[in-house]
Scaffold this active site. Sequence first.
Site, PDB file in Angstrom:
ATOM      1  N   LYS A  40       0.844  -1.205   0.000  1.00  0.00           N
ATOM      2  CA  LYS A  40       0.000   0.000   0.000  1.00  0.00           C
ATOM      3  C   LYS A  40       0.880   1.256   0.000  1.00  0.00           C
ATOM      4  O   LYS A  40       0.584   2.230  -0.697  1.00  0.00           O
ATOM      5  CB  LYS A  40      -0.946  -0.032   1.209  1.00  0.00           C
ATOM      6  CG  LYS A  40      -2.010  -1.118   1.056  1.00  0.00           C
ATOM      7  CD  LYS A  40      -2.807  -1.408   2.324  1.00  0.00           C
ATOM      8  CE  LYS A  40      -3.725  -2.615   2.060  1.00  0.00           C
ATOM      9  NZ  LYS A  40      -4.491  -3.050   3.228  1.00  0.00           N
ATOM     10  N   GLN A  77      -4.623  -1.952   9.723  1.00  0.00           N
ATOM     11  CA  GLN A  77      -4.563  -3.246   9.043  1.00  0.00           C
ATOM     12  C   GLN A  77      -5.128  -4.342   9.957  1.00  0.00           C
ATOM     13  O   GLN A  77      -4.702  -4.472  11.101  1.00  0.00           O
ATOM     14  CB  GLN A  77      -3.109  -3.557   8.653  1.00  0.00           C
ATOM     15  CG  GLN A  77      -2.944  -4.815   7.848  1.00  0.00           C
ATOM     16  CD  GLN A  77      -3.555  -4.723   6.449  1.00  0.00           C
ATOM     17  OE1 GLN A  77      -3.436  -3.714   5.770  1.00  0.00           O
ATOM     18  NE2 GLN A  77      -4.215  -5.780   6.021  1.00  0.00           N
ATOM     19  N   ASP A  81     -10.746   2.618   4.254  1.00  0.00           N
ATOM     20  CA  ASP A  81     -11.145   1.208   4.084  1.00  0.00           C
ATOM     21  C   ASP A  81     -12.660   1.079   3.967  1.00  0.00           C
ATOM     22  O   ASP A  81     -13.162   0.030   3.564  1.00  0.00           O
ATOM     23  CB  ASP A  81     -10.661   0.373   5.277  1.00  0.00           C
ATOM     24  CG  ASP A  81      -9.503  -0.540   4.914  1.00  0.00           C
ATOM     25  OD1 ASP A  81      -9.207  -0.667   3.705  1.00  0.00           O
ATOM     26  OD2 ASP A  81      -8.915  -1.130   5.841  1.00  0.00           O
TER      27      ASP A  81
END
Length: 285
Positions: free
Chosen positions: A57, A101, A124
């Site tokens: 990412k 994460q 997200d």
Amino acid sequence: MRQISAKIIDGKQVSADVRADVGKRVAEFTAATGRKPVLATVIVGDDPASEVYVANKHRACGEAGMESVHHGLAGDTTEAELLELVAALGADDEVDGILVQLPVPDHIDSDRVVAAIDPAKDVDGLSPVSAGLLAGGTPGMVPCTPAGVIELLDRNGTELTGAEAVIVGRSKLVGRPLVSLLLGRNATVTICHSRTRDLEAVCRRADVLIAAVGVAELVGAGHVKPGAVVVDVGINRTEAGLVGDVDFAAVEPIASAITPVPGGVGPMTIAMLMENTLKAAQGRN
Ligand code: NAP
């Protein structure tokens, strides 16, 4: 049965195209505002897979002209400490996107952490606010994997208005957001799960069939109407290697288009994260 050789939808290529497009718009944003969008990532503990995902990412951010900062926290970090960091990132004017994460260690309630992310920075798209906005038909941040599925369908030229769309899997991460996204595009949507009766028959109604199950090659020839577009979200590690939720060899001759695994939906997730980070920066500007 009518045999059609399916078009293979190339997720790697589409992902590269989306990221290049984001890169152009990032350059325009930076020229107009004098700053780059910034993604902040957080990992708790030392899960090697999480390290790889987050490193990818960061690389994608750099390639798109965005900045990224990482917070690596020890595995024994408390939930309160993590919530404090999430709040600090939310208050930090220099941070546009926040990504914690998952998974986090068991002693931390991931739902509580995700809910604490500022909705304007929820790249997200998994916070209850983002989920509620999407379900209500006024999307804010859209979760990256389902957004990637729609992008693949669009770039394949798949007509969604009036189409029968069937999704297998009702997770918060993939299946449920897809219902809202497809409804928003005027598809007729059916969602299946482990209790669905006669899964094959329900799936055979689909013009667009999306599998997000996590069961290797569950969807076979009997699930697919000739000419359907089949999107395989599944990633299953088997002795034979990485396979999807769709039996590719059996379905490919029946479908009109199909995503492979790997190289289909997988690469799209990161591309849509880049899209969301730019969107967050634009929204906050
Ligand atoms: P999940 O949270 O485990 O949900 C799986 C869903 O499939 C559940 O709704 C479950 O039903 C349903 N299901 C399980 N067995 C079934 C069966 N035999 N028949 C019908 N439905 C069944 O999984 P997820 O997070 O959505 O992930 C799904 C797959 O996508 C996994 O392989 C995952 O690795 C992959 N994935 C890929 C990406 C990517 O970037 N490409 C991103 C996310 C996930 P119940 O609700 O009734 O239990």
